[in-house]
Scaffold this motif. Structure first.
Motif, PDB file in Angstrom:
ATOM      1  N   ASP A   3       0.810  -1.222   0.000  1.00  0.00           N
ATOM      2  CA  ASP A   3       0.000   0.000   0.000  1.00  0.00           C
ATOM      3  C   ASP A   3       0.840   1.267   0.000  1.00  0.00           C
ATOM      4  N   GLY A   4       2.066   1.190   0.515  1.00  0.00           N
ATOM      5  CA  GLY A   4       2.860   2.399   0.673  1.00  0.00           C
ATOM      6  C   GLY A   4       2.423   3.149   1.922  1.00  0.00           C
ATOM      7  N   GLU A   5       3.211   4.153   2.297  1.00  0.00           N
ATOM      8  CA  GLU A   5       2.937   4.875   3.541  1.00  0.00           C
ATOM      9  C   GLU A   5       2.019   6.063   3.358  1.00  0.00           C
ATOM     10  N   PHE A   6       1.705   6.401   2.109  1.00  0.00           N
ATOM     11  CA  PHE A   6       0.716   7.454   1.877  1.00  0.00           C
ATOM     12  C   PHE A   6      -0.030   7.142   0.595  1.00  0.00           C
ATOM     13  N   ALA A   7      -1.149   7.760   0.420  1.00  0.00           N
ATOM     14  CA  ALA A   7      -2.040   7.443  -0.698  1.00  0.00           C
ATOM     15  C   ALA A   7      -1.365   7.718  -2.030  1.00  0.00           C
ATOM     16  N   GLY A   8      -1.554   6.785  -2.951  1.00  0.00           N
ATOM     17  CA  GLY A   8      -1.088   7.022  -4.317  1.00  0.00           C
ATOM     18  C   GLY A   8       0.282   6.486  -4.642  1.00  0.00           C
ATOM     19  N   VAL A   9       0.873   5.653  -3.794  1.00  0.00           N
ATOM     20  CA  VAL A   9       2.192   5.092  -4.106  1.00  0.00           C
ATOM     21  C   VAL A   9       2.208   3.570  -4.005  1.00  0.00           C
ATOM     22  N   GLY A  10       1.064   2.947  -3.764  1.00  0.00           N
ATOM     23  CA  GLY A  10       1.032   1.498  -3.626  1.00  0.00           C
ATOM     24  C   GLY A  10       1.275   0.792  -4.951  1.00  0.00           C
ATOM     25  N   VAL A  11       1.611  -0.483  -4.866  1.00  0.00           N
ATOM     26  CA  VAL A  11       1.819  -1.302  -6.061  1.00  0.00           C
ATOM     27  C   VAL A  11       1.034  -2.594  -5.907  1.00  0.00           C
ATOM     28  N   SER A  12       0.659  -3.181  -7.034  1.00  0.00           N
ATOM     29  CA  SER A  12       0.022  -4.489  -7.036  1.00  0.00           C
ATOM     30  C   SER A  12       0.254  -5.098  -8.408  1.00  0.00           C
ATOM     31  N   GLY A  13       0.209  -6.411  -8.459  1.00  0.00           N
ATOM     32  CA  GLY A  13       0.394  -7.054  -9.751  1.00  0.00           C
ATOM     33  C   GLY A  13       0.531  -8.551  -9.615  1.00  0.00           C
ATOM     34  N   TRP A  14       0.523  -9.223 -10.742  1.00  0.00           N
ATOM     35  CA  TRP A  14       0.724 -10.666 -10.776  1.00  0.00           C
ATOM     36  C   TRP A  14       1.430 -11.019 -12.073  1.00  0.00           C
ATOM     37  N   ARG A  17       0.436  -8.416 -15.141  1.00  0.00           N
ATOM     38  CA  ARG A  17      -0.224  -7.106 -15.037  1.00  0.00           C
ATOM     39  C   ARG A  17       0.350  -6.386 -13.830  1.00  0.00           C
ATOM     40  N   ASP A  18       0.678  -5.118 -14.006  1.00  0.00           N
ATOM     41  CA  ASP A  18       1.299  -4.336 -12.945  1.00  0.00           C
ATOM     42  C   ASP A  18       0.553  -3.012 -12.816  1.00  0.00           C
ATOM     43  N   ARG A  19       0.147  -2.695 -11.595  1.00  0.00           N
ATOM     44  CA  ARG A  19      -0.485  -1.399 -11.324  1.00  0.00           C
ATOM     45  C   ARG A  19       0.312  -0.704 -10.228  1.00  0.00           C
ATOM     46  N   ALA A  20       0.494   0.577 -10.385  1.00  0.00           N
ATOM     47  CA  ALA A  20       1.280   1.341  -9.414  1.00  0.00           C
ATOM     48  C   ALA A  20       0.653   2.707  -9.218  1.00  0.00           C
ATOM     49  N   GLY A  21       0.604   3.142  -7.987  1.00  0.00           N
ATOM     50  CA  GLY A  21       0.149   4.492  -7.724  1.00  0.00           C
ATOM     51  C   GLY A  21       1.075   5.506  -8.370  1.00  0.00           C
ATOM     52  N   ALA A  22       0.489   6.556  -8.946  1.00  0.00           N
ATOM     53  CA  ALA A  22       1.280   7.564  -9.662  1.00  0.00           C
ATOM     54  C   ALA A  22       1.140   8.922  -8.998  1.00  0.00           C
ATOM     55  N   SER A  23       1.124   8.910  -7.676  1.00  0.00           N
ATOM     56  CA  SER A  23       1.098  10.168  -6.941  1.00  0.00           C
ATOM     57  C   SER A  23       2.351  10.988  -7.247  1.00  0.00           C
ATOM     58  N   ASP A  24       2.222  12.290  -7.106  1.00  0.00           N
ATOM     59  CA  ASP A  24       3.378  13.170  -7.294  1.00  0.00           C
ATOM     60  C   ASP A  24       4.136  13.406  -5.996  1.00  0.00           C
ATOM     61  N   GLY A  25       3.927  12.530  -5.023  1.00  0.00           N
ATOM     62  CA  GLY A  25       4.664  12.630  -3.768  1.00  0.00           C
ATOM     63  C   GLY A  25       3.877  13.350  -2.695  1.00  0.00           C
ATOM     64  N   VAL A  26       4.590  13.799  -1.670  1.00  0.00           N
ATOM     65  CA  VAL A  26       3.971  14.487  -0.540  1.00  0.00           C
ATOM     66  C   VAL A  26       4.247  15.977  -0.665  1.00  0.00           C
ATOM     67  N   ALA A  27       3.202  16.789  -0.540  1.00  0.00           N
ATOM     68  CA  ALA A  27       3.371  18.237  -0.664  1.00  0.00           C
ATOM     69  C   ALA A  27       3.793  18.829   0.671  1.00  0.00           C
ATOM     70  N   PRO A  28       4.887  19.578   0.722  1.00  0.00           N
ATOM     71  CA  PRO A  28       5.259  20.255   1.966  1.00  0.00           C
ATOM     72  C   PRO A  28       4.194  21.297   2.318  1.00  0.00           C
ATOM     73  N   THR A  29       3.841  21.386   3.564  1.00  0.00           N
ATOM     74  CA  THR A  29       2.863  22.384   3.995  1.00  0.00           C
ATOM     75  C   THR A  29       3.599  23.550   4.645  1.00  0.00           C
ATOM     76  N   GLY A  30       4.277  24.303   3.808  1.00  0.00           N
ATOM     77  CA  GLY A  30       5.007  25.460   4.293  1.00  0.00           C
ATOM     78  C   GLY A  30       6.424  25.124   4.692  1.00  0.00           C
ATOM     79  N   VAL A  31       6.627  24.128   5.482  1.00  0.00           N
ATOM     80  CA  VAL A  31       7.953  23.692   5.912  1.00  0.00           C
ATOM     81  C   VAL A  31       8.266  22.392   5.207  1.00  0.00           C
ATOM     82  N   PRO A  60      -3.268  11.928  -5.437  1.00  0.00           N
ATOM     83  CA  PRO A  60      -3.217  10.561  -4.872  1.00  0.00           C
ATOM     84  C   PRO A  60      -4.019   9.529  -5.647  1.00  0.00           C
ATOM     85  N   ASN A  61      -4.908   9.958  -6.536  1.00  0.00           N
ATOM     86  CA  ASN A  61      -5.738   8.980  -7.245  1.00  0.00           C
ATOM     87  C   ASN A  61      -5.145   8.548  -8.588  1.00  0.00           C
ATOM     88  N   ALA A  62      -4.014   9.106  -8.956  1.00  0.00           N
ATOM     89  CA  ALA A  62      -3.405   8.745 -10.245  1.00  0.00           C
ATOM     90  C   ALA A  62      -2.804   7.347 -10.183  1.00  0.00           C
TER      91      ALA A  62
END
Length: 677
Positions: free
Chosen positions: A228-239, A262-276, A289-291
């Motif tokens: 699943d990964g540690e945040f939304a949009g980076v998980g992988v699955s496949g067979w 078949r391989d599926r992978a989350g295509a998130s653009d990473g984690v956005a810094p919130t100011g810092v 996160p839904n890509a």
């Protein structure tokens, strides 16, 4: 009593325990002579017959060997992958000299490996001689390799790219049916499982054709994975499913291999810094996160080995079909999907030949890639690639020489390939020097872009590379010392650029050249000992010598760290309890100096040079505790790894690909079973 015996064996090792390592905990062939940018010296240094020599079969009787050979070349850089505590081939390759892993922090994600500072795209990946690159972008698709059935990976130069990684399925040529199971698990939904069964028989029809030396082998492999990964949009699955049937006779051998997955992978653009910027470690604000990316791929290959001169001619015909899609809400055209379907048909011929002192190896390979019209490109396309080469290895004036001459022609690129390497053994020292001229072939994504998410190249120019390399390995009692250096000049290099705040990346050809220098030093203490403490250190350094030539040169200068390395301190005890237990307990760490890094372009899984005003990647590192044990003469291998144990404790965390933080401390477990009959 058992514990006391184990403790005494482990920690009170005698000086005489300098024996060669057993296979069950085989360490990578960590030789600086396996420089990925240097020319292999022995063109006939290939694995034995893939239907006859099983690297796992050392403790089992094997059937008679037919004198055919696999055509894989290059130098071994890993142990048997299924016995290593890793999730992907990229982590194994990162142990090679001068290699840097662009780690996304998710098991079996699309990590890239830079060799000698070159972009990850400059590596050609093959399985059984068949390219395993994304048919659209050309990047090496390490995540599609069936890691649990692979022989040790080989590394060396390639005819179509500066670096080549050659993988082969293992032979599984035991006298009895063999089943292998592997299971790996961990937090964040990590579940990797695989099962392999192989049988080697001598049925009546085969005996009628080839007598007692004939054999028929069938292999079936299935694997599945999810994380699943540690945040939304980076998980992988496949067979993935693989079937192989091979018939070996004294007169010829033939193999047919089918692979579908078949391989599926989350295509998130990473984690956005919130100011810092340090807030990327709370992982609470993922971007897009839904890509997702999806790859559906089928590879069918048939290989015939036929003695002709009289060394066997190996002919491999292959067909690959791939559908690649990106699903996201950030497509400039307004569509929610960008992708295309492509097919590739090819033929590879390899003929070894001995003439006097010359050990020749002729290679002719070519393929046609047809891309159908899709949302990624405006129309259909047909691209041809042809590579012809002759390799020679010989001993001359006390040197082992390797020579290479060839030519590559592809869409928008044609270039000669010429290489020479000399090896010399001076007592305990093994030294080499090499030079190689080659090029790089552009993919369709580079030539035409990718649905508005990547802008294409301008007028095409052929990228060329000149590589000079030298190094040595030395065994000095309990110490192993190695040093190597590489100079690479990339003329008219193609790069992918990303600008701060832009959704789309853009390919461009850089005027002039990149001149890179990379050095690696390795020091090991008691690394060949079968019992007791041991230590392994490796440090790499990289510099772009003409970084001031242009802003793009400045970006490329710090795409990898100026300095990075790793260390492992462990205690090992092999052949305990009459050879029924091997154990290795180690602390391993890696670290890197501050650098600008590469951005991960999620829609294509390519890596782009970051803008000059981008926040640099801080100097940092990770520390892991790893235990590996082989039980029952190698019938089972168990590993337990506690990774990145200092993150969120001693410091906030670390990352090597910006805005993709490495995982917080996590405990992973894995086991491999070998079940004869």
């Amino acid at each position: 009593m058992l514990f006391r015996s184990f403790a005494l064996s482990l920690f009170l090792a005698l000086p005489a325990a300098q024996a060669q390592l057993a296979d069950s905990l085989a360490l990578p062939a960590d030789s600086l002579l396996a420089d990925p940018l240097a020319v292999p010296v022995d063109t006939l240094d290939v694995p034995a017959d893939s239907l006859a020599a099983d690297s796992l079969a050392a403790r089992r009787p094997a059937l008679p060997v037919v004198s055919f050979s696999s055509d894989a070349a290059g130098r071994v850089v890993s142990g048997i992958p299924t016995r290593r505590p890793v999730f992907g081939a990229a982590h194994l390759l990162a142990e090679a000299p001068g290699a840097f892993l662009h780690d996304l922090g998710v098991p079996a994600a699309a990590g890239g490996v830079s060799f000698g500072g070159l972009g990850p795209r400059r590596t050609a990946l093959t399985l059984g001689g068949v390219p395993v690159s994304n048919l659209l972008s050309g990047r090496p698709a390490f995540e599609l390799l069936p890691l649990d059935v692979l022989a040790p990976l080989r590394l060396g130069p390639d005819g179509t790219e500066p670096v080549g990684v050659a993988a082969d399925l293992r032979a599984f040529a035991a006298a009895v049916p063999v089943t292998e199971l592997r299971y790996r698990t961990g937090p964040d939904g990590i579940q990797f499982i695989s099962a392999t069964h192989a049988q080697t028989r001598r049925p009546d029809f085969a005996r009628a054709l080839g007598g007692d030396r004939a054999r028929l082998q069938a292999l079936f492999h299935v694997s599945g994975r999810t994380a699943d990964g540690e945040f939304a949009g980076v998980g992988v699955s496949g067979w993935q499913v693989i079937g192989r049937v091979g018939l070996a006779l004294p007169a010829f051998s033939v193999e047919v291999t089918e692979r579908h997955g078949r391989d599926r992978a989350g295509a998130s653009d990473g984690v956005a810094p919130t100011g810092v910027f340090e807030t990327v470690f709370d992982r609470a604000n993922p971007l897009n996160p839904n890509a997702e990316r999806e790859t559906i791929r089928n590879d069918l290959a048939a290989t015939l080995r036929l003695p002709v001169l009289p060394a066997p001619l190996t002919a491999t015909a292959f067909w690959t079909a791939e559908t690649f899609r990106y699903f996201g809400s950030n497509v400039p055209t307004g569509a929610d999907t960008v992708g295309a379907r492509a097919d590739r048909v090819g033929l590879r011929l390899v003929q070894p030949l001995r003439i006097g002192v010359h050990r020749l190896r002729a290679v002719a390979e070519g393929w046609v890639t047809r891309t159908r019209r899709g949302t990624a490109f405006p129309g259909a396309d047909r691209a041809r690639t042809l590579h012809l080469a002759v390799h020679d290895s010989l001993a001359l004036a006390g040197f082992d020489l390797g020579l290479e001459a060839g030519f590559t022609s592809a869409a928008a690129a044609s270039f000669p390939v010429v290489g020479v390497r000399a090896d010399q053994a001076l007592g305990p020292v093994q030294a080499f020097v090499s030079a190689r001229l080659a090029g790089a072939t552009p993919s369709r994504v580079e030539r035409e872009g990718f649905g508005g998410l990547a802008q294409p190249l301008g007028p095409a120019r052929t990228e060329r590379s000149l590589t000079l390399a030298a190094g040595f390995d030395a065994e000095l009692g309990p110490f192993d010392l190695g040093l190597s250096g590489t100079l690479v000049q990339q003329t008219d290099p193609r790069v992918l650029l990303v600008e701060d705040g832009d959704l789309a990346a853009a390919f461009t050809t850089v005027d002039g050249a990149f001149r890179r220098a990379t050095g690696t030093v390795r020091l090991a203490w008691r690394d060949r000992a079968s019992r007791g403490l041991y230590l392994r250190l490796r440090a790499n350094a990289h510099a772009l010598l003409n970084a001031a030539d242009s802003p793009v040169h400045e970006r490329a200068a710090e795409a990898v760290p100026p300095v990075w390395g790793e260390a492992r301190l462990g205690a090992r005890a092999l052949n305990l309890f009459d050879g029924n237990l091997d154990i290795d307990i180690a602390a391993r760490g890696r670290g890197w100096s501050a650098f600008r890094g590469r951005s991960f372009h999620a829609p294509t899984a390519l890596y782009a040079l970051r803008p000059l005003n981008a926040r640099p990647v801080d100097a940092s590192g990770t520390l892991d505790l790893v235990t590996e044990a082989a039980i029952g003469s190698g019938r089972a291998t168990v590993f337990i790894a506690y990774e990145n144990l200092l993150a969120s404790r001693a410091y906030a965390g670390a990352y090597v690909v910006p805005v993709y933080p490495l995982p917080n401390p996590r405990l992973r477990f894995g086991v491999f079973w070998l079940l004869p009959n």
